[in-house]
Design an enzyme around this catalytic site. Structure first.
Site, PDB file in Angstrom:
ATOM      1  N   LYS A  64       0.814  -1.226   0.000  1.00 57.79           N
ATOM      2  CA  LYS A  64       0.000   0.000   0.000  1.00 57.79           C
ATOM      3  C   LYS A  64       0.849   1.278   0.000  1.00 57.79           C
ATOM      4  O   LYS A  64       0.399   2.313  -0.458  1.00 57.79           O
ATOM      5  CB  LYS A  64      -0.943   0.006   1.211  1.00 57.79           C
ATOM      6  CG  LYS A  64      -2.089  -0.996   1.084  1.00 57.79           C
ATOM      7  CD  LYS A  64      -3.058  -0.895   2.251  1.00 57.79           C
ATOM      8  CE  LYS A  64      -4.200  -1.873   2.077  1.00 57.79           C
ATOM      9  NZ  LYS A  64      -5.214  -1.747   3.123  1.00 57.79           N
ATOM     10  N   ASP A 100     -10.171   2.624   2.074  1.00 59.68           N
ATOM     11  CA  ASP A 100     -10.372   2.106   3.442  1.00 59.68           C
ATOM     12  C   ASP A 100     -10.934   3.237   4.303  1.00 59.68           C
ATOM     13  O   ASP A 100     -11.803   3.019   5.153  1.00 59.68           O
ATOM     14  CB  ASP A 100      -9.043   1.631   4.056  1.00 59.68           C
ATOM     15  CG  ASP A 100      -8.596   0.300   3.484  1.00 59.68           C
ATOM     16  OD1 ASP A 100      -9.460  -0.484   3.058  1.00 59.68           O
ATOM     17  OD2 ASP A 100      -7.378   0.045   3.460  1.00 59.68           O
TER      18      ASP A 100
HETATM   19  P1  NAP Z   1      -1.530  -4.070  11.164  1.00 58.54           P
HETATM   20  O1  NAP Z   1      -0.989  -2.995  10.263  1.00 58.54           O
HETATM   21  O2  NAP Z   1      -0.779  -5.324  11.371  1.00 58.54           O
HETATM   22  O3  NAP Z   1      -1.764  -3.367  12.606  1.00 58.54           O
HETATM   23  C1  NAP Z   1      -2.317  -4.076  13.674  1.00 58.54           C
HETATM   24  C2  NAP Z   1      -2.226  -3.240  14.945  1.00 58.54           C
HETATM   25  O4  NAP Z   1      -2.885  -3.987  15.977  1.00 58.54           O
HETATM   26  C3  NAP Z   1      -0.829  -2.968  15.433  1.00 58.54           C
HETATM   27  O5  NAP Z   1      -0.805  -1.669  15.958  1.00 58.54           O
HETATM   28  C4  NAP Z   1      -0.630  -4.010  16.546  1.00 58.54           C
HETATM   29  O6  NAP Z   1       0.204  -3.535  17.554  1.00 58.54           O
HETATM   30  C5  NAP Z   1      -2.021  -4.097  17.119  1.00 58.54           C
HETATM   31  N1  NAP Z   1      -2.302  -5.371  17.776  1.00 58.54           N
HETATM   32  C6  NAP Z   1      -2.177  -6.617  17.267  1.00 58.54           C
HETATM   33  N2  NAP Z   1      -2.619  -7.527  18.133  1.00 58.54           N
HETATM   34  C7  NAP Z   1      -3.038  -6.848  19.246  1.00 58.54           C
HETATM   35  C8  NAP Z   1      -3.592  -7.224  20.498  1.00 58.54           C
HETATM   36  N3  NAP Z   1      -3.814  -8.523  20.795  1.00 58.54           N
HETATM   37  N4  NAP Z   1      -3.903  -6.272  21.386  1.00 58.54           N
HETATM   38  C9  NAP Z   1      -3.674  -4.974  21.099  1.00 58.54           C
HETATM   39  N5  NAP Z   1      -3.150  -4.542  19.931  1.00 58.54           N
HETATM   40  C10 NAP Z   1      -2.829  -5.462  19.021  1.00 58.54           C
HETATM   41  O7  NAP Z   1      -2.987  -4.510  10.703  1.00 58.54           O
HETATM   42  P2  NAP Z   1      -4.068  -3.628   9.900  1.00 58.54           P
HETATM   43  O8  NAP Z   1      -3.842  -3.785   8.449  1.00 58.54           O
HETATM   44  O9  NAP Z   1      -4.078  -2.273  10.490  1.00 58.54           O
HETATM   45  O10 NAP Z   1      -5.423  -4.427  10.248  1.00 58.54           O
HETATM   46  C11 NAP Z   1      -5.986  -4.396  11.536  1.00 58.54           C
HETATM   47  C12 NAP Z   1      -7.321  -5.147  11.522  1.00 58.54           C
HETATM   48  O11 NAP Z   1      -8.246  -4.470  10.690  1.00 58.54           O
HETATM   49  C13 NAP Z   1      -7.237  -6.574  10.979  1.00 58.54           C
HETATM   50  O12 NAP Z   1      -8.084  -7.395  11.736  1.00 58.54           O
HETATM   51  C14 NAP Z   1      -7.764  -6.447   9.565  1.00 58.54           C
HETATM   52  O13 NAP Z   1      -8.327  -7.651   9.083  1.00 58.54           O
HETATM   53  C15 NAP Z   1      -8.819  -5.374   9.754  1.00 58.54           C
HETATM   54  N6  NAP Z   1      -9.157  -4.651   8.533  1.00 58.54           N
HETATM   55  C16 NAP Z   1     -10.442  -4.715   8.095  1.00 58.54           C
HETATM   56  C17 NAP Z   1     -10.818  -4.000   6.951  1.00 58.54           C
HETATM   57  C18 NAP Z   1     -12.242  -4.071   6.473  1.00 58.54           C
HETATM   58  O14 NAP Z   1     -12.516  -3.689   5.324  1.00 58.54           O
HETATM   59  N7  NAP Z   1     -13.164  -4.513   7.307  1.00 58.54           N
HETATM   60  C19 NAP Z   1      -9.865  -3.222   6.246  1.00 58.54           C
HETATM   61  C20 NAP Z   1      -8.552  -3.178   6.744  1.00 58.54           C
HETATM   62  C21 NAP Z   1      -8.204  -3.890   7.893  1.00 58.54           C
HETATM   63  P3  NAP Z   1       1.631  -4.146  17.937  1.00 58.54           P
HETATM   64  O15 NAP Z   1       2.604  -3.341  17.142  1.00 58.54           O
HETATM   65  O16 NAP Z   1       1.682  -3.919  19.402  1.00 58.54           O
HETATM   66  O17 NAP Z   1       1.596  -5.620  17.546  1.00 58.54           O
END
Ligand code: NAP
Length: 275
Positions: A64, A100
């Site tokens: 991205k 998004d």
């Molecule tokens: P990402 O870039 O990997 O970021 C995830 C974040 O969550 C990081 O800040 C991580 O922090 C934190 N984290 C992970 N596990 C955690 C826990 N158990 N407790 C607290 N914080 C935690 O992922 P992303 O792309 O932002 O996606 C995040 C979520 O959004 C995913 O579930 C994804 O499937 C969803 N999503 C959905 C859509 C949709 O269209 N519905 C679109 C985009 C994303 P650390 O650095 O501390 O690990």
């Protein structure tokens, strides 16, 4: 005929081809939507191919940000967020967008959750969180609090926004202990996502203090996070409508055609049977 694709590295379980084929046929258009799994060293070549032969492309993890140098311009949202999930190739010009952000906003509105003047708290500081923060900023949230397990290790852009007073960046565990509530709590972490559905990003009693809650996760549809929010009487939404809405916003960019809410709702119902 529209020629579309998704650029990413591992795309095996992507729902995007099914979603976009459905939108195209509902809009009375024909087209193809290919999955283009690409290694990092092939991105330049793949982008050149897209520019030569495609009408539009979605971009997912881990590209991205990496695609930005190959584009001619960015939408205001994509520029602020620093990430692109949709590209249009009109008249030889490659323009990057971030649906998004607009898809999240459309999903919130559909759920009757409004951000203007609201105190908004967001768990997670990754890619999706950046899109959520941009929506909060655009809509005029009264305050934005970002919670991270390790606030000292988040991206430099979060630190810059914190320094400028755009948001307040806090330690998740310290925030939990402070027992604070607010208008809207958003889960932008994978905690609680299939197959680890027992996960939850913060303690349930903290979630129950919010008037509204949104989880970006769509599988399962009712995470422990959302169940706790409902128990506290909150208005809630899961990530399914956002998934369908970000694709709808991309369709509009590529085709110039508006996608009505009724069509997004119909696709959500179909997706419920697929996830
Ligand atoms: P990402 O870039 O990997 O970021 C995830 C974040 O969550 C990081 O800040 C991580 O922090 C934190 N984290 C992970 N596990 C955690 C826990 N158990 N407790 C607290 N914080 C935690 O992922 P992303 O792309 O932002 O996606 C995040 C979520 O959004 C995913 O579930 C994804 O499937 C969803 N999503 C959905 C859509 C949709 O269209 N519905 C679109 C985009 C994303 P650390 O650095 O501390 O690990």
């Amino acid at each position: 005929m529209m020629r579309l694709a998704l650029l990413g590295r591992t795309l095996g379980h992507s729902l995007s081809p099914a979603i976009h084929k459905r939108y195209l046929s509902a809009l009375g258009l024909t087209g193809t939507y290919e999955l283009r799994e690409t290694e990092p060293e092939q991105v330049a070549e793949t982008m050149a191919d897209f520019r030569a032969r495609y009408d539009g492309v979605n971009v997912t993890i881990p590209y991205k940000e990496k695609v930005i140098p190959f584009l001619d311009s960015l939408s205001p949202e994509a520029k602020e967020i620093g990430a692109v999930n949709t590209i249009s190739f009109h008249h030889g010009e490659a323009v990057g967008y971030n649906t998004d952000c607009t898809g999240f906003g459309r999903a919130l509105r559909h759920a009757g959750i409004f951000v203007k003047g609201a105190s908004c708290t967001l768990i997670g500081a990754g890619g999706a969180a950046r899109a959520v923060i941009q929506w909060f900023r655009q809509e005029g949230a009264a305050s934005i609090t970002v919670l991270s397990r390790h606030p000292e290790t988040v991206g430099a852009d979060f630190l810059t926004m914190a320094e400028k007073g755009v948001l307040s960046l806090r330690s998740l565990s310290e925030w939990e202990a402070a027992e604070e509530g607010g208008d809207l709590l958003v889960n932008a972490t994978p905690a609680g996502m299939f197959p680890n559905a027992e996960g939850i990003p913060v303690e349930e009693e903290n979630i129950r203090r919010f008037a509204a809650a949104a989880d970006l996760i769509y599988n399962p549809g009712a995470t422990r996070f959302l169940k706790a929010a409902k128990e506290g009487g909150a208005r809630t939404m899961n990530g399914l409508y956002m998934l369908a809405a970000q694709a709808a916003e991309a369709e509009t960019i590529w085709t110039g055609r508006a996608v009505p809410d009724a069509l997004v709702e119909a696709i959500c119902r179909e997706l419920e049977t697929m996830v």
